[in-house]
Write a protein that holds these residues in place. Structure first.
Motif, PDB file in Angstrom:
ATOM      1  N   TYR A 117      14.430 -16.539  67.309  1.00 57.10           N
ATOM      2  CA  TYR A 117      14.459 -17.997  67.370  1.00 57.10           C
ATOM      3  C   TYR A 117      15.121 -18.528  68.647  1.00 57.10           C
ATOM      4  O   TYR A 117      15.119 -19.731  68.876  1.00 57.10           O
ATOM      5  N   ARG A 118      15.758 -17.629  69.403  1.00 58.75           N
ATOM      6  CA  ARG A 118      16.495 -18.181  70.551  1.00 58.75           C
ATOM      7  C   ARG A 118      16.300 -17.417  71.850  1.00 58.75           C
ATOM      8  O   ARG A 118      16.719 -17.862  72.899  1.00 58.75           O
ATOM      9  N   ASP A 119      15.653 -16.258  71.767  1.00 60.32           N
ATOM     10  CA  ASP A 119      15.526 -15.431  72.957  1.00 60.32           C
ATOM     11  C   ASP A 119      14.422 -15.973  73.873  1.00 60.32           C
ATOM     12  O   ASP A 119      13.272 -16.153  73.453  1.00 60.32           O
ATOM     13  N   ILE A 162      -2.671 -36.842  52.917  1.00 56.70           N
ATOM     14  CA  ILE A 162      -2.490 -35.525  53.528  1.00 56.70           C
ATOM     15  C   ILE A 162      -1.566 -35.660  54.740  1.00 56.70           C
ATOM     16  O   ILE A 162      -1.697 -36.601  55.519  1.00 56.70           O
ATOM     17  N   SER A 163      -0.658 -34.704  54.873  1.00 48.73           N
ATOM     18  CA  SER A 163       0.175 -34.629  56.076  1.00 48.73           C
ATOM     19  C   SER A 163      -0.262 -33.427  56.892  1.00 48.73           C
ATOM     20  O   SER A 163      -0.262 -32.297  56.381  1.00 48.73           O
ATOM     21  N   HIS A 164      -0.655 -33.678  58.132  1.00 46.96           N
ATOM     22  CA  HIS A 164      -0.881 -32.562  59.060  1.00 46.96           C
ATOM     23  C   HIS A 164       0.319 -32.477  59.983  1.00 46.96           C
ATOM     24  O   HIS A 164       0.722 -33.473  60.592  1.00 46.96           O
ATOM     25  N   LEU A 165       0.893 -31.276  60.077  1.00 45.93           N
ATOM     26  CA  LEU A 165       2.085 -31.077  60.897  1.00 45.93           C
ATOM     27  C   LEU A 165       1.770 -30.071  61.997  1.00 45.93           C
ATOM     28  O   LEU A 165       1.285 -28.974  61.720  1.00 45.93           O
ATOM     29  N   GLY A 166       2.034 -30.469  63.229  1.00 44.76           N
ATOM     30  CA  GLY A 166       1.840 -29.568  64.363  1.00 44.76           C
ATOM     31  C   GLY A 166       3.187 -29.276  64.996  1.00 44.76           C
ATOM     32  O   GLY A 166       3.945 -30.200  65.300  1.00 44.76           O
ATOM     33  N   MET A 167       3.504 -27.980  65.160  1.00 48.06           N
ATOM     34  CA  MET A 167       4.752 -27.572  65.801  1.00 48.06           C
ATOM     35  C   MET A 167       4.420 -26.992  67.174  1.00 48.06           C
ATOM     36  O   MET A 167       3.833 -25.908  67.275  1.00 48.06           O
ATOM     37  N   ASN A 219      13.853 -24.211  67.203  1.00 46.04           N
ATOM     38  CA  ASN A 219      12.727 -23.318  67.440  1.00 46.04           C
ATOM     39  C   ASN A 219      11.576 -23.701  66.498  1.00 46.04           C
ATOM     40  O   ASN A 219      11.805 -24.038  65.330  1.00 46.04           O
ATOM     41  N   TRP A 220      10.354 -23.578  66.989  1.00 38.87           N
ATOM     42  CA  TRP A 220       9.196 -24.014  66.205  1.00 38.87           C
ATOM     43  C   TRP A 220       9.035 -23.247  64.896  1.00 38.87           C
ATOM     44  O   TRP A 220       8.615 -23.794  63.884  1.00 38.87           O
ATOM     45  N   LYS A 221       9.452 -21.961  64.897  1.00 39.28           N
ATOM     46  CA  LYS A 221       9.256 -21.146  63.695  1.00 39.28           C
ATOM     47  C   LYS A 221      10.205 -21.549  62.575  1.00 39.28           C
ATOM     48  O   LYS A 221       9.873 -21.386  61.402  1.00 39.28           O
ATOM     49  N   LEU A 222      11.366 -22.076  62.917  1.00 39.75           N
ATOM     50  CA  LEU A 222      12.263 -22.541  61.860  1.00 39.75           C
ATOM     51  C   LEU A 222      11.603 -23.664  61.067  1.00 39.75           C
ATOM     52  O   LEU A 222      11.799 -23.795  59.854  1.00 39.75           O
ATOM     53  N   ILE A 223      10.811 -24.495  61.744  1.00 37.18           N
ATOM     54  CA  ILE A 223      10.121 -25.583  61.033  1.00 37.18           C
ATOM     55  C   ILE A 223       9.013 -25.009  60.159  1.00 37.18           C
ATOM     56  O   ILE A 223       8.872 -25.381  58.984  1.00 37.18           O
ATOM     57  N   VAL A 224       8.228 -24.084  60.724  1.00 34.47           N
ATOM     58  CA  VAL A 224       7.167 -23.472  59.901  1.00 34.47           C
ATOM     59  C   VAL A 224       7.788 -22.790  58.686  1.00 34.47           C
ATOM     60  O   VAL A 224       7.307 -22.934  57.549  1.00 34.47           O
ATOM     61  N   ASP A 225       8.890 -22.072  58.910  1.00 35.49           N
ATOM     62  CA  ASP A 225       9.557 -21.374  57.798  1.00 35.49           C
ATOM     63  C   ASP A 225       9.844 -22.332  56.642  1.00 35.49           C
ATOM     64  O   ASP A 225       9.683 -21.977  55.468  1.00 35.49           O
ATOM     65  N   ALA A 226      10.285 -23.548  56.989  1.00 34.88           N
ATOM     66  CA  ALA A 226      10.680 -24.505  55.950  1.00 34.88           C
ATOM     67  C   ALA A 226       9.508 -24.873  55.044  1.00 34.88           C
ATOM     68  O   ALA A 226       9.701 -25.221  53.874  1.00 34.88           O
ATOM     69  N   LEU A 233      13.910 -31.123  59.218  1.00 34.47           N
ATOM     70  CA  LEU A 233      14.170 -30.879  60.636  1.00 34.47           C
ATOM     71  C   LEU A 233      15.657 -30.952  60.967  1.00 34.47           C
ATOM     72  O   LEU A 233      16.137 -30.272  61.880  1.00 34.47           O
ATOM     73  N   ALA A 234      16.395 -31.770  60.222  1.00 32.29           N
ATOM     74  CA  ALA A 234      17.837 -31.846  60.446  1.00 32.29           C
ATOM     75  C   ALA A 234      18.477 -30.487  60.157  1.00 32.29           C
ATOM     76  O   ALA A 234      19.345 -30.008  60.912  1.00 32.29           O
ATOM     77  N   VAL A 235      18.044 -29.828  59.076  1.00 38.90           N
ATOM     78  CA  VAL A 235      18.586 -28.500  58.767  1.00 38.90           C
ATOM     79  C   VAL A 235      18.150 -27.485  59.816  1.00 38.90           C
ATOM     80  O   VAL A 235      18.937 -26.632  60.236  1.00 38.90           O
ATOM     81  N   CYS A 236      16.884 -27.588  60.257  1.00 39.26           N
ATOM     82  CA  CYS A 236      16.413 -26.649  61.295  1.00 39.26           C
ATOM     83  C   CYS A 236      17.278 -26.757  62.546  1.00 39.26           C
ATOM     84  O   CYS A 236      17.608 -25.733  63.174  1.00 39.26           O
ATOM     85  N   GLU A 237      17.637 -27.971  62.933  1.00 41.04           N
ATOM     86  CA  GLU A 237      18.494 -28.132  64.120  1.00 41.04           C
ATOM     87  C   GLU A 237      19.888 -27.537  63.875  1.00 41.04           C
ATOM     88  O   GLU A 237      20.489 -26.943  64.774  1.00 41.04           O
ATOM     89  N   GLN A 238      20.375 -27.687  62.644  1.00 43.32           N
ATOM     90  CA  GLN A 238      21.680 -27.089  62.337  1.00 43.32           C
ATOM     91  C   GLN A 238      21.608 -25.568  62.435  1.00 43.32           C
ATOM     92  O   GLN A 238      22.506 -24.918  62.975  1.00 43.32           O
ATOM     93  N   ILE A 239      20.534 -24.999  61.906  1.00 42.14           N
ATOM     94  CA  ILE A 239      20.375 -23.541  61.976  1.00 42.14           C
ATOM     95  C   ILE A 239      20.332 -23.094  63.428  1.00 42.14           C
ATOM     96  O   ILE A 239      20.991 -22.139  63.831  1.00 42.14           O
ATOM     97  N   GLN A 240      19.552 -23.823  64.243  1.00 41.18           N
ATOM     98  CA  GLN A 240      19.417 -23.444  65.657  1.00 41.18           C
ATOM     99  C   GLN A 240      20.788 -23.407  66.339  1.00 41.18           C
ATOM    100  O   GLN A 240      21.092 -22.475  67.087  1.00 41.18           O
TER     101      GLN A 240
END
Ligand code: FES
Length: 397
Positions: free
Chosen positions: A52-54, A307-312, A222-229, A358-365
């Motif tokens: 997620y960070r490299d 429908i919600s379409h989400l693009g990361m 990182n984009w994958k943290l959002i997909v993970d959620a 997304l707030a949690v994803c930023e905290q994780i990052q």
């Protein structure tokens, strides 16, 4: 005369999510038993925080995923004939245009004179007769052709036919606009790329949906943290306790890979009702929440009435452009309908996606570099993440 094979008829009339609903019901029943919360068949797994960070890992993903695979960039209903939209996608300046002929095209938003941005307005749909580069006013038609060069006498022998905007391979399928960010890539076949999900999008009527609203925002994750959620439901009744959590059973879901994509049903409080309904009435929006992952970076969430379409779209290892597009079955017919859709968008986009996920994803990052975790743990309720990251490792290395 060909004999009718009735088994073929039965298969053909079955909704693509039918078997998954059967599994979801079985999972609901299993969770109702005393031993139902144990799942000894699946071992714990873990992820390396470095993915997620490299920076080098991110560059491999950019080259092998985001420059090579078809990415969903929007919905055709977002662009009326005679309109354009410019957006930086994974470091590539992209221009979507819908000319008067109704065809949607994708270009590099780069002038063929000396490379300035042709359309400088970003992330907003603009209505245009033509595109005029602000630097020296080279002018392009919406189909990309170079139409005009001021002081053309300064470019003797210029072949205007070879100086149109560079097109990106693109296609519209079920209303969704796909493009590859490499202008030298060959034509794309989205039906093949979607595989079994193509049938889902047809059955759900994605192509008949209308664009309601879009919100694009850059977040420090990182984009994958959002997909993970969006691939696990473990958090839904907890993180979303104050918003949408009460609509769902705690951590009851069923998922099946469709190639590298995923079809995923999350049990709502209403899921049990389908036991009294014929299978053709089982709705992946009313009786569950269906989620599609369109590999690698699109998530589609099917809410009860929209429908919600989400693009990361990553811009760096720790930064992602998050684009949420809301699609509705019809345009709002009156003020009451408009108020309803506006409230739905506010709840989902502002409160749930941005305010919670997304707030949690930023905290994780931010916590990734702290040294607290040398591995990130995945329990059996997070098995989709294990599958997703396995696919990423195969494709991106
Ligand atoms: Fe566009 Fe010169 S760079 S007209």
């Amino acid at each position: 005369m060909t004999m009718l094979d009735t088994s073929d008829v039965a298969v053909a009339s079955k909704a693509p999510w039918h078997d998954l609903f059967e599994r979801l019901l079985a999972e609901l029943d299993r969770r109702a038993t005393p031993a139902g919360h144990r799942d000894s068949a699946v071992e714990m797994a873990s992820l390396d925080p470095a993915i997620y960070r490299d920076a080098a890992h991110f560059e491999r993903e950019r080259a092998r995923l985001f420059r090579r695979l078809p990415l969903c960039l929007g919905h055709i209903d977002q662009l009326e004939p005679g309109s354009v939209l410019a957006r930086e996608i994974c470091g590539v300046p992209v221009l979507l245009s819908r000319a008067r002929d109704g065809e949607v095209r994708a270009f590099l938003n780069v002038c063929r004179h000396r490379g300035a941005r042709v359309l400088t307005e970003q992330d907003v749909v603009c209505h245009r007769q033509s595109l005029v580069c602000p630097y020296h006013n080279w002018t392009y038609r919406l189909d990309g052709c170079l139409a005009g060069v001021p002081r053309a006498d300064a470019f003797p022998g210029l072949d205007k036919a070879r100086r149109g905007l560079r097109a990106l391979p693109s296609a519209v399928r079920h209303g969704l606009i796909f493009a590859v960010l490499d202008p030298d890539a060959g034509p794309i076949d989205i039906a093949s790329y979607l595989g079994g999900l193509d049938e889902d999008l047809e059955a759900i009527g994605m192509g008949r949906h209308r664009f309601y609203r879009q919100h694009a925002v850059t977040r420090a994750t990182n984009w994958k943290l959002i997909v993970d959620a969006f691939l696990e439901v473990y958090h839904v009744t907890r993180l979303h306790a104050g918003t949408i959590g009460s609509f769902f059973h705690d951590s009851v879901s069923a998922a099946e890979p469709v190639g590298r994509h995923l079809r995923y049903l999350v049990a709502r409080e209403t899921t049990g009702e389908i036991r009294t309904l014929p299978a053709e009435c089982w709705s992946p929006q009313r009786h569950a929440t269906m989620v599609h992952l369109v590999f690698p970076n699109s998530v589609i969430v099917y809410h009860p009435d929209y429908i919600s379409h989400l693009g990361m779209f990553p811009t760096a290892a720790d930064e992602t452009l998050f684009v949420h597009t809301m699609l509705t079955p019809d345009r709002p017919a009156d003020e009451k309908a408009e108020t309803h859709w506006a409230r739905s968008f506010e709840l989902m986009d502002t409160a749930v996606f941005n305010g919670e996920d997304l707030a949690v994803c930023e905290q994780i990052q931010r916590g990734l570099s702290s040294g607290a975790n040398d591995r990130l743990l995945l329990g059996h309720l997070e098995r989709n993440l294990r599958w997703f990251h396995g696919n990423l490792a195969e494709v991106a290395g």
